[in-house]
Motif scaffolding. Structure first.
Motif, PDB file in Angstrom:
ATOM      1  N   VAL A  12       0.843  -1.203   0.000  1.00 23.15           N
ATOM      2  CA  VAL A  12       0.000   0.000   0.000  1.00 23.15           C
ATOM      3  C   VAL A  12       0.877   1.250   0.000  1.00 23.15           C
ATOM      4  CG1 VAL A  12      -1.620   1.338   1.413  1.00 23.15           C
ATOM      5  CG2 VAL A  12      -2.012  -1.096   1.035  1.00 23.15           C
ATOM      6  N   LEU A  13       1.963   1.232   0.761  1.00 24.30           N
ATOM      7  CA  LEU A  13       2.873   2.370   0.802  1.00 24.30           C
ATOM      8  C   LEU A  13       3.505   2.622  -0.566  1.00 24.30           C
ATOM      9  CD1 LEU A  13       4.377   4.477   2.573  1.00 24.30           C
ATOM     10  CD2 LEU A  13       6.158   2.749   2.851  1.00 24.30           C
ATOM     11  N   MET A  15       2.420   1.648  -3.513  1.00 21.68           N
ATOM     12  CA  MET A  15       1.394   2.056  -4.476  1.00 21.68           C
ATOM     13  C   MET A  15       1.013   3.517  -4.269  1.00 21.68           C
ATOM     14  SD  MET A  15      -0.857  -1.469  -4.672  1.00 21.68           S
ATOM     15  CE  MET A  15      -2.313  -0.623  -5.128  1.00 21.68           C
ATOM     16  N   SER A  16       0.994   3.965  -3.028  1.00 14.10           N
ATOM     17  CA  SER A  16       0.680   5.370  -2.743  1.00 14.10           C
ATOM     18  C   SER A  16       1.759   6.295  -3.283  1.00 14.10           C
ATOM     19  CB  SER A  16       0.531   5.589  -1.241  1.00 14.10           C
ATOM     20  OG  SER A  16      -0.507   4.805  -0.732  1.00 14.10           O
ATOM     21  N   ILE A  17       3.010   5.925  -3.072  1.00 11.15           N
ATOM     22  CA  ILE A  17       4.123   6.742  -3.573  1.00 11.15           C
ATOM     23  C   ILE A  17       4.091   6.785  -5.099  1.00 11.15           C
ATOM     24  CG2 ILE A  17       6.641   6.870  -3.759  1.00 11.15           C
ATOM     25  CD1 ILE A  17       6.718   5.711  -0.878  1.00 11.15           C
ATOM     26  N   GLY A  19       1.522   6.308  -7.068  1.00 14.69           N
ATOM     27  CA  GLY A  19       0.343   7.067  -7.473  1.00 14.69           C
ATOM     28  C   GLY A  19       0.567   8.564  -7.373  1.00 14.69           C
ATOM     29  N   PHE A  20       1.276   8.984  -6.334  1.00 13.23           N
ATOM     30  CA  PHE A  20       1.580  10.399  -6.167  1.00 13.23           C
ATOM     31  C   PHE A  20       2.380  10.927  -7.356  1.00 13.23           C
ATOM     32  CE2 PHE A  20       4.802  13.506  -4.761  1.00 13.23           C
ATOM     33  CZ  PHE A  20       3.976  14.564  -4.445  1.00 13.23           C
TER      34      PHE A  20
END
Length: 136
Positions: A12-13, A15-17, A19-20
Motif C-alpha cells: 500500500v505504501l 502504491m501510494s508513492i 500514485g503520487f
C-alpha cells in the motif's frame, strides 16, 4: 499473520508513492489556458532553441544536472534545457551562453531545492551573483 500484515502495508505504501508521482505527471499533461500543456511548452522551447546550443553549453548543462539522481536526470535536463532555450530565444541570442544556463537552471529549479542549488554552484565555483535575486 504478521508477515501478511507487513507486506500489505509495504505494498500500500509503494502504491501510494507511485500514485503520487503518476498524478504529478498527469497534471503536467493537462492543457493550460492557452491550450498547451506544460510538457508541450517544454518541447516547443527545446526544439526552437536546438540550433542555439553549442558543445560548451551542452557540456555545462550536463555539469549542472549532475547532482540529480540518475533516474530523474533526463527529465530534469529536459525541463532545464527548455527554460534555458526560452531565455536564449526570447533574448535574441545567437547561441546559448553560460549566463543563460545559470539563469535557466535557477528558474527551472523548484524553490524547495534552492539551498542545494546554491551549495552546488558554490562547490563548483560557478558565479551566480547576478542571479541571487532569483533565489528564495
Amino acid at each position: 499473520m504478521f508477515f501478511i500484515a507487513f507486506w500489505t502495508i509495504v505494498l500500500v505504501l509503494f502504491m501510494s508513492i507511485g500514485g503520487f508521482f503518476m498524478f504529478r505527471k498527469f497534471l503536467k499533461v493537462l492543457p493550460q489556458r492557452d491550450g498547451k500543456s506544460k510538457l508541450d511548452w517544454q518541447n516547443y522551447w527545446v526544439e526552437r532553441s536546438r540550433p542555439l546550443w553549442t558543445e560548451e553549453s551542452k557540456a555545462f548543462l550536463d555539469k549542472l544536472v549532475s547532482p540529480v539522481p540518475g533516474a530523474f536526470r533526463d527529465i530534469a535536463k529536459h525541463s532545464i534545457a527548455a527554460k534555458i532555450g526560452q531565455l536564449a530565444v526570447e533574448s535574441g541570442a545567437q547561441h546559448v551562453t553560460e549566463e543563460h544556463c545559470i539563469e535557466g537552471y535557477i528558474l527551472a529549479t523548484p524553490r524547495r531545492d534552492h539551498r542545494s542549488l546554491k551549495d552546488f554552484l558554490e562547490k563548483n565555483q560557478i558565479d551566480y551573483s547576478a542571479y541571487k535575486h532569483l533565489l528564495g
